[in-house]
Design a protein around this motif. Structure first.
Motif, PDB file in Angstrom:
ATOM      1  N   THR A   1     -47.246 -91.287 -37.007  1.00 58.31           N
ATOM      2  CA  THR A   1     -47.757 -91.669 -35.688  1.00 58.31           C
ATOM      3  C   THR A   1     -46.603 -92.094 -34.785  1.00 58.31           C
ATOM      4  O   THR A   1     -45.500 -92.368 -35.244  1.00 58.31           O
ATOM      5  N   LEU A   2     -46.942 -92.150 -33.507  1.00 57.07           N
ATOM      6  CA  LEU A   2     -45.953 -92.544 -32.502  1.00 57.07           C
ATOM      7  C   LEU A   2     -45.418 -93.942 -32.821  1.00 57.07           C
ATOM      8  O   LEU A   2     -44.210 -94.208 -32.773  1.00 57.07           O
ATOM      9  N   TRP A   3     -46.336 -94.825 -33.174  1.00 61.31           N
ATOM     10  CA  TRP A   3     -45.984 -96.213 -33.475  1.00 61.31           C
ATOM     11  C   TRP A   3     -45.062 -96.262 -34.691  1.00 61.31           C
ATOM     12  O   TRP A   3     -44.058 -96.972 -34.703  1.00 61.31           O
ATOM     13  N   ALA A   4     -45.396 -95.457 -35.737  1.00 63.33           N
ATOM     14  CA  ALA A   4     -44.598 -95.469 -36.967  1.00 63.33           C
ATOM     15  C   ALA A   4     -43.175 -94.994 -36.678  1.00 63.33           C
ATOM     16  O   ALA A   4     -42.227 -95.421 -37.320  1.00 63.33           O
ATOM     17  N   ARG A   5     -43.018 -94.118 -35.688  1.00 60.59           N
ATOM     18  CA  ARG A   5     -41.693 -93.604 -35.368  1.00 60.59           C
ATOM     19  C   ARG A   5     -40.898 -94.583 -34.508  1.00 60.59           C
ATOM     20  O   ARG A   5     -39.697 -94.719 -34.665  1.00 60.59           O
TER      21      ARG A   5
ATOM     22  N   LEU B   1     -37.134 -98.262 -34.745  1.00 59.53           N
ATOM     23  CA  LEU B   1     -36.090 -98.368 -33.722  1.00 59.53           C
ATOM     24  C   LEU B   1     -36.037 -99.789 -33.156  1.00 59.53           C
ATOM     25  O   LEU B   1     -34.969-100.329 -32.884  1.00 59.53           O
ATOM     26  N   PHE B   2     -37.221-100.407 -32.987  1.00 58.50           N
ATOM     27  CA  PHE B   2     -37.247-101.777 -32.474  1.00 58.50           C
ATOM     28  C   PHE B   2     -36.738-102.744 -33.538  1.00 58.50           C
ATOM     29  O   PHE B   2     -35.973-103.656 -33.261  1.00 58.50           O
ATOM     30  N   LEU B   3     -37.193-102.485 -34.783  1.00 57.12           N
ATOM     31  CA  LEU B   3     -36.839-103.434 -35.838  1.00 57.12           C
ATOM     32  C   LEU B   3     -35.341-103.397 -36.136  1.00 57.12           C
ATOM     33  O   LEU B   3     -34.799-104.333 -36.701  1.00 57.12           O
ATOM     34  N   ARG B   4     -34.685-102.277 -35.740  1.00 59.31           N
ATOM     35  CA  ARG B   4     -33.241-102.206 -35.951  1.00 59.31           C
ATOM     36  C   ARG B   4     -32.486-103.118 -34.982  1.00 59.31           C
ATOM     37  O   ARG B   4     -31.273-103.203 -35.020  1.00 59.31           O
ATOM     38  N   GLN B   5     -33.205-103.739 -34.055  1.00 64.33           N
ATOM     39  CA  GLN B   5     -32.546-104.638 -33.093  1.00 64.33           C
ATOM     40  C   GLN B   5     -33.092-106.046 -33.289  1.00 64.33           C
ATOM     41  O   GLN B   5     -33.690-106.610 -32.373  1.00 64.33           O
TER      42      GLN B   5
ATOM     43  N   PHE C   1     -44.539 -90.375 -23.943  1.00 62.21           N
ATOM     44  CA  PHE C   1     -43.587 -90.951 -24.883  1.00 62.21           C
ATOM     45  C   PHE C   1     -42.761 -92.043 -24.195  1.00 62.21           C
ATOM     46  O   PHE C   1     -42.568 -93.134 -24.740  1.00 62.21           O
ATOM     47  N   ALA C   2     -42.297 -91.734 -22.981  1.00 59.39           N
ATOM     48  CA  ALA C   2     -41.486 -92.716 -22.244  1.00 59.39           C
ATOM     49  C   ALA C   2     -42.317 -93.971 -21.956  1.00 59.39           C
ATOM     50  O   ALA C   2     -41.822 -95.095 -22.062  1.00 59.39           O
ATOM     51  N   ALA C   3     -43.607 -93.769 -21.624  1.00 61.98           N
ATOM     52  CA  ALA C   3     -44.465 -94.923 -21.332  1.00 61.98           C
ATOM     53  C   ALA C   3     -44.641 -95.770 -22.586  1.00 61.98           C
ATOM     54  O   ALA C   3     -44.580 -97.008 -22.524  1.00 61.98           O
ATOM     55  N   ALA C   4     -44.822 -95.106 -23.739  1.00 61.13           N
ATOM     56  CA  ALA C   4     -45.008 -95.843 -24.994  1.00 61.13           C
ATOM     57  C   ALA C   4     -43.751 -96.657 -25.296  1.00 61.13           C
ATOM     58  O   ALA C   4     -43.818 -97.815 -25.709  1.00 61.13           O
TER      59      ALA C   4
ATOM     60  N   PRO D   1     -54.620 -90.844 -23.641  1.00 61.04           N
ATOM     61  CA  PRO D   1     -54.544 -89.376 -23.567  1.00 61.04           C
ATOM     62  C   PRO D   1     -53.111 -88.855 -23.471  1.00 61.04           C
ATOM     63  O   PRO D   1     -52.778 -87.838 -24.078  1.00 61.04           O
ATOM     64  N   GLN D   2     -52.269 -89.587 -22.713  1.00 65.74           N
ATOM     65  CA  GLN D   2     -50.878 -89.151 -22.581  1.00 65.74           C
ATOM     66  C   GLN D   2     -50.137 -89.353 -23.904  1.00 65.74           C
ATOM     67  O   GLN D   2     -49.353 -88.517 -24.318  1.00 65.74           O
ATOM     68  N   LEU D   3     -50.457 -90.487 -24.563  1.00 66.64           N
ATOM     69  CA  LEU D   3     -49.831 -90.754 -25.859  1.00 66.64           C
ATOM     70  C   LEU D   3     -50.254 -89.691 -26.865  1.00 66.64           C
ATOM     71  O   LEU D   3     -49.467 -89.263 -27.709  1.00 66.64           O
ATOM     72  N   ALA D   4     -51.515 -89.234 -26.733  1.00 60.91           N
ATOM     73  CA  ALA D   4     -52.004 -88.209 -27.667  1.00 60.91           C
ATOM     74  C   ALA D   4     -51.199 -86.927 -27.516  1.00 60.91           C
ATOM     75  O   ALA D   4     -50.936 -86.224 -28.494  1.00 60.91           O
ATOM     76  N   LYS D   5     -50.790 -86.615 -26.290  1.00 61.10           N
ATOM     77  CA  LYS D   5     -49.994 -85.401 -26.066  1.00 61.10           C
ATOM     78  C   LYS D   5     -48.631 -85.531 -26.755  1.00 61.10           C
ATOM     79  O   LYS D   5     -48.127 -84.578 -27.333  1.00 61.10           O
ATOM     80  N   ALA D   6     -48.038 -86.736 -26.643  1.00 61.36           N
ATOM     81  CA  ALA D   6     -46.747 -86.961 -27.313  1.00 61.36           C
ATOM     82  C   ALA D   6     -46.943 -86.911 -28.825  1.00 61.36           C
ATOM     83  O   ALA D   6     -46.151 -86.315 -29.555  1.00 61.36           O
ATOM     84  N   GLN D   7     -48.048 -87.531 -29.274  1.00 64.29           N
ATOM     85  CA  GLN D   7     -48.343 -87.573 -30.710  1.00 64.29           C
ATOM     86  C   GLN D   7     -48.514 -86.152 -31.276  1.00 64.29           C
ATOM     87  O   GLN D   7     -48.086 -85.859 -32.381  1.00 64.29           O
ATOM     88  N   GLU D   8     -49.141 -85.294 -30.480  1.00 57.98           N
ATOM     89  CA  GLU D   8     -49.379 -83.912 -30.926  1.00 57.98           C
ATOM     90  C   GLU D   8     -48.052 -83.220 -31.249  1.00 57.98           C
ATOM     91  O   GLU D   8     -47.934 -82.493 -32.231  1.00 57.98           O
TER      92      GLU D   8
END
Ligand code: ATP
Length: 652
Positions: free
Chosen positions: A127-131, A135-139, A247-250, A428-435
């Motif tokens: 998932t988008l969140w899993a990806r 990256l956040f936790l590395r900071q 993706f940028a919004a997420a 819906p926009q996140l779903a497009k990135a997720q796809e």
């Protein structure tokens, strides 16, 4: 201008050894195999051998700040320095003479423009969140700062009601001037700290969105470009833009909002406890009213999300049409049908605007209701508190402290609701990135590709159709092209010549049978081949930059060697800026034949053992095409080219 003070660097082996040591690995010097150029490619290989990831980057001085540190940056004279975290606004570099601190301009003057970019790739995940999460936790330092800033900001909000109560209930009635001074000082300090901590919070959020923007967005695009060709081909440009926007919004939303929402929730609870301690009855009313408000707000959010889903689809179609309109302008003008195309676009634009309008109206209505209810609550509280003040059952300080607490509670509560709404609307926009992110990318090319020497290209009993419901283009198709052989696919339009070339290039995968280049899946040996499509694309930039793309990064000398015999040199000699002549995207200031000449010269210079050419000479005149035909027939490469044939022509 004064010459910059000299700065010496390490030779590449030494620099890599030091970088690896800083990253906790040993043995940088042994990374280079004998006789190999110790340039960035070898450095990256050495990193990959140790499970690290890196890429060679071309950068200008502005990009330096975005490099993940420590990393290596090349100096103008070809040696390397280690770029380290420096004091704010400057860079620290490790050189043979020790660590030096330089300001950005001083460093920019000395670098060649080549660097190792070690910024993390987008981690794998379903998932988008899993990806994004790793990256956040590395900071951790920045996350900790953000959490602390948010926590302190909210905790300071508790100081204000306490000092208010202190001043109004104790200092003023008792005439205690020292208590009054203490209360006022507390209020002043709390306000100053609020501004200061707010500033820290913004800085950390900005750090996340700029630092992570580079690796996250590049990682997203990298993944998108590695997706299978048919998948990308089936998406409109509008779809891809919406996915990228999602993706940028997420990425923007996650650090600020997700951390914020947990703390807002926690602080809202704290405010509520303090409110209950002061005025339990009024607190219960406020709690019930805000909870009741949340239900219609979230229901409205669901409606908004549905509208947004339609708007995303409509906007994707509208963007696609707009791009088509601009890129097809010659055809539209040629046929005098601009007005018609404009009408089609206007229809889609109207649909987008209609949905946007409905959403904005809903937004306005919900903001109005929320505003009215919170005002009514505040007035109600004021009246209730005023009456109790007159009765003498409540002190003024307690009333004002309660008012401040309840305003803190409602804003925390609204922050949580607002985040939930934003996530709903962005879905819906996140779903497009997720796809895109959930799509399995093509395999990476093998390290040992390109294979030295010409390679065979084989299709065995291949069955291929574009979709399960479309007719077979190839059935039981066999083709064997031996190493160094020059084969021509001839056949009428629509026969499947391009399809065969694309199968050999690994852009499509056969449903039956198998395709092999150098004995492997073509996607694994992508560096063994170069495929020139029927209509080659010129990218915005100089002729040289385009040549480099088609030559797959071959060295300059090879490009120059190829340009003479192909006739490109003669063309370039007529241009005042020569190879530096700038071409607009699409190369509209060149003829179709000239575009093919650039692409073909690049392909010949690439040194790739298999050339796949789709009607590569179709736009060139006979005088230019004849020597190229001879050249193509003579080279050491294996060649498969497609030529349009008469109906009934041979199709190998
Ligand atoms: N992306 C696609 N989706 C669906 N069908 C396609 C696609 N590309 C090509 N086709 C179909 O596959 C068949 C073979 O097309 P292909 O482009 O390989 O022919 P070709 O021999 O190269 O033709 P030409 O000489 O006109 O370029 C055609 O019937 C075409 O309609």
């Amino acid at each position: 201008m004064a010459e910059p003070a000299p700065l010496a660097g390490f030779p590449p082996e030494e620099a890599l050894g030091r970088l690896l040591a800083r990253l906790g690995h040993e043995g940088g010097r042994q990374a280079f195999r004998d006789g190999l150029d110790p340039g960035p490619d070898r450095m990256i290989e050495a990193l990959e051998d140790r499970g690290l990831q890196g890429r060679a980057a071309r950068l200008d001085s502005r990009d330096l700040a975005y490099l993940e540190r420590p990393t290596l940056v090349e100096l103008r004279e070809g040696t390397w320095v280690l770029l380290l975290d420096g004091p704010s606004g400057s860079f620290s570099v490790e050189t043979p003479g020790g660590v030096r601190t330089l300001d950005p301009e001083a460093l920019a003057e000395r670098i060649s423009g080549r660097a190792l970019d070690l910024s993390p790739a987008l981690p794998p995940g379903a998932t988008l969140w899993a990806r994004l999460k790793p990256l956040f936790l590395r900071q951790p330092r920045s996350l900790l700062q953000l959490g602390a800033a948010l926590l302190m900001l909210q905790a300071l909000a508790l100081v204000l009601p306490a000092t208010t109560a202190l001043i109004l209930d104790r200092a003023l009635p008792d005439g205690a001037s020292s208590l009054l001074a203490l209360g006022v000082a507390g209020m002043f300090l709390a306000t100053v700290h609020q501004v200061w901590i707010g500033w820290i919070q913004e800085r950390v959020v900005l750090f996340f969105s700029t630092r992570l923007a580079v690796s996250a967005e590049r990682g997203f695009l990298e993944h998108a470009l590695r997706c299978p060709f048919p998948f990308l081909q089936s998406r409109t440009l509008g779809d891809l833009l919406q996915a990228f926007g999602g993706f940028a919004a997420a990425r923007d939303l996650l650090p600020a909002r997700t951390v914020g929402v947990f703390l807002s929730g926690a602080m809202g609870f704290l405010y509520l406890l303090a409110m209950f301690a002061l005025l339990p009855g009024a607190s219960l009313v406020i709690l019930l009213v805000t909870a009741l408000l949340a239900l219609p707000t979230l229901a409205l959010g669901r409606v908004q999300a549905r509208l947004q889903a339609r708007q995303v689809e409509a906007a994707a179609r509208e963007h696609g049409l707009l791009i088509e309109l601009v890129t097809g302008i010659a055809t539209l003008k040629g046929s005098g049908t601009e007005a018609r195309a404009l009408d089609r676009w206007r229809g889609r634009r109207r649909a987008v605007l209609g949905l946007e309008l409905t959403r904005s109206r809903l937004n306005l209505a919900s903001d109005l209701v929320l505003g009215l209810v919170s005002q009514a609550l505040a007035i109600g509280l004021f009246i209730h508190g005023g009456l109790r003040l007159l009765e003498g059952s409540l002190k003024p300080g307690t009333l004002f402290a309660f008012l401040q607490l309840s305003s803190g509670f409602t804003s925390s509560f609204l922050a949580v609701v607002h985040t939930a709404l934003t996530l709903l609307i962005l879905k819906p926009q996140l779903a497009k990135a997720q796809e895109i992110l959930s799509r399995e990318p093509d395999p990476r090319p093998r390290r040992d590709s390109p294979t030295p020497g010409p390679v065979p290209a084989v299709l065995e009993d291949v069955g291929f159709r574009y979709t399960p419901s479309s007719p077979w283009v190839l059935q039981g198709y066999d083709l064997r092209v031996d190493p160094g052989e020059k084969a021509t696919l001839a056949g009428p339009s629509g026969f499947g010549k391009t399809t065969v070339l694309r199968l050999l290039a690994g852009l499509h995968v056969p449903e039956r049978g198998r395709v092999r280049v150098a004995g492997r899946d073509p996607r694994e040996v992508r560096h063994d081949l170069v495929y020139l499509p029927q209509f080659v694309r010129i990218f915005g930039g100089s002729i040289l930059e385009n040549l480099r793309i088609y030559a797959c990064g071959a060295p300059l000398e090879r490009l120059m060697e190829a340009a003479g015999p192909t006739g490109l040199q003669a063309l370039v000699d007529t241009l005042p800026m020569g190879y530096r002549t700038l071409l607009p995207p699409g190369g509209r200031n060149l003829s179709g034949g000239q575009r093919q000449l650039i692409a073909l010269t690049g392909a010949l210079a690439s040194g790739r053992p298999l050339l796949l050419l789709d009607e590569a000479l179709a736009n060139l005149d006979a005088a230019h095409a004849a020597p190229l035909r001879t050249l193509l027939a003579q080279g050491p490469w294996t060649l498969v080219s497609a030529n349009p044939g008469e109906p009934g022509g041979t199709f190998r």
